[in-house]
Write an enzyme that holds these catalytic residues in place. Structure first.
Site, short mmCIF file in Angstrom:
data_model
loop_
_atom_site.label_atom_id
_atom_site.label_comp_id
_atom_site.label_asym_id
_atom_site.label_seq_id
_atom_site.Cartn_x
_atom_site.Cartn_y
_atom_site.Cartn_z
N THR A 199 27.47 -27.77 -43.77
CA THR A 199 26.55 -26.71 -44.17
C THR A 199 25.46 -27.36 -45.01
OG1 THR A 199 28.26 -25.00 -44.17
CG2 THR A 199 26.30 -24.58 -45.51
N ASP A 219 34.87 -24.24 -43.84
CA ASP A 219 34.88 -22.88 -43.28
C ASP A 219 34.90 -22.90 -41.76
OD1 ASP A 219 32.35 -23.78 -42.75
OD2 ASP A 219 31.29 -22.04 -43.54
N GLU A 224 24.82 -18.80 -52.32
CA GLU A 224 25.07 -19.97 -51.48
C GLU A 224 25.25 -21.24 -52.29
OE1 GLU A 224 25.19 -20.13 -47.96
OE2 GLU A 224 25.30 -17.95 -48.01
#
Length: 270
Positions: free
Chosen positions: A78, A73, A55
């Site tokens: 995020t 995305d 990640e």
């Protein structure tokens, strides 16, 4: 004095019997050791490092509480130790939980905007200061604890519990965890539960008398299929050069040392 001496004598006689009796539970103790899961603190630490390598390209997962960016995305921002997303609901759940335990925190004012952007990649109501305030919030131990809490509630505990129910060991539980982190556990075809369903159509888990390695290979095959359905996840190296490597080596207990690659970067846990 005679009575005391008699009692002492009987106690001395009883000692060898008691000592002999304590040897019986040893097999049970061995069984407990053998049944260690991903929720063992040392194994959980390994899990967090491996996920962070994929990640965040770093083993230092605790440095990621402050992380936040839009990685294009389709999920908005995020952020944090497990990639909470503004577009998928888990970031909203996190900020709501944090606000319950700490009203008036620096992120509380964004709750109306987070509710509106849920399900989209919009930044409406979040820009320009949300990323700065997220980093500021991450300096607060209560917010870091809130991230830990939501990680465990939404991702870690469900995957470990399902893994144990399916009879897979530490590696299998980690494979589940990494899948649920990326894909969530919703009703769409690429969700964790449907990846598992595809795997079950190909192989039986140990709980149903199946071979653990064969089943986990089937699960990883299904995981790769799911990743390739989405351009943002089409690089499958976190499976091919990490999880599959551990599985091929027969390291079902995820024992160290561990060596793997993600997106071309090499990692090691001694």
């Amino acid at each position: 004095m005679l009575a005391i001496g008699a009692l002492l004598g009987s106690a001395l006689i009883a000692v060898p019997v008691a000592a002999h009796a304590t040897t019986a539970p040893a097999p049970a103790a061995e069984a407990v050791v053998a049944a260690v899961g991903l929720d063992d603190p040392a194994k959980k630490e390994i899990a967090m490092k491996i996920v962070s390598s994929a990640e965040n390209s770093s083993l230092d997962w605790k440095a990621q509480y402050k992380y936040i960016e839009d990685i294009d995305d389709g999920r908005g921002y995020t952020a944090g130790i497990i990639g909470f997303c503004s577009g998928t609901g888990d970031m909203l759940d996190l900020v709501e939980y944090h606000t319950q335990i700490k009203p008036g925190n620096v992120l509380a004012k964004y709750l109306p905007a987070l509710r509106k952007v849920d399900g989209s990649d919009s930044h409406a109501g979040l820009d320009p200061n949300f990323t700065k305030d997220w980093a500021k919030a991450a300096q607060d131990a209560d917010f870091r604890k809130a991230q830990d809490h939501e990680r465990d509630r939404v991702y870690f505990n469900p995957s470990v519990n399902q893994g144990k129910a399916d009879g897979v060991g530490v590696l299998g539980q980690f494979i589940y965890y990494d899948a649920i982190v990326m894909h969530g556990d919703g009703g769409d075809s690429t969700s964790f539960r449907n990846i598992r369903k595809r795997a079950l159509a190909k192989a039986k888990p140990p709980s149903q008398g199946g071979n653990e390695t064969a089943y986990l290979n089937a699960f990883l095959d299904a995981r790769v299929w799911a990743m390739k359905q989405e351009e943002a996840h089409s690089d499958t190296s976190r499976v091919d050069t990490a999880q599959r490597v551990f599985l091929k080596k027969g390291n079902l207990n995820l024992n160290t040392p561990l060596d793997w690659k993600v997106y071309g970067d090499s990692f090691h846990i001694g």
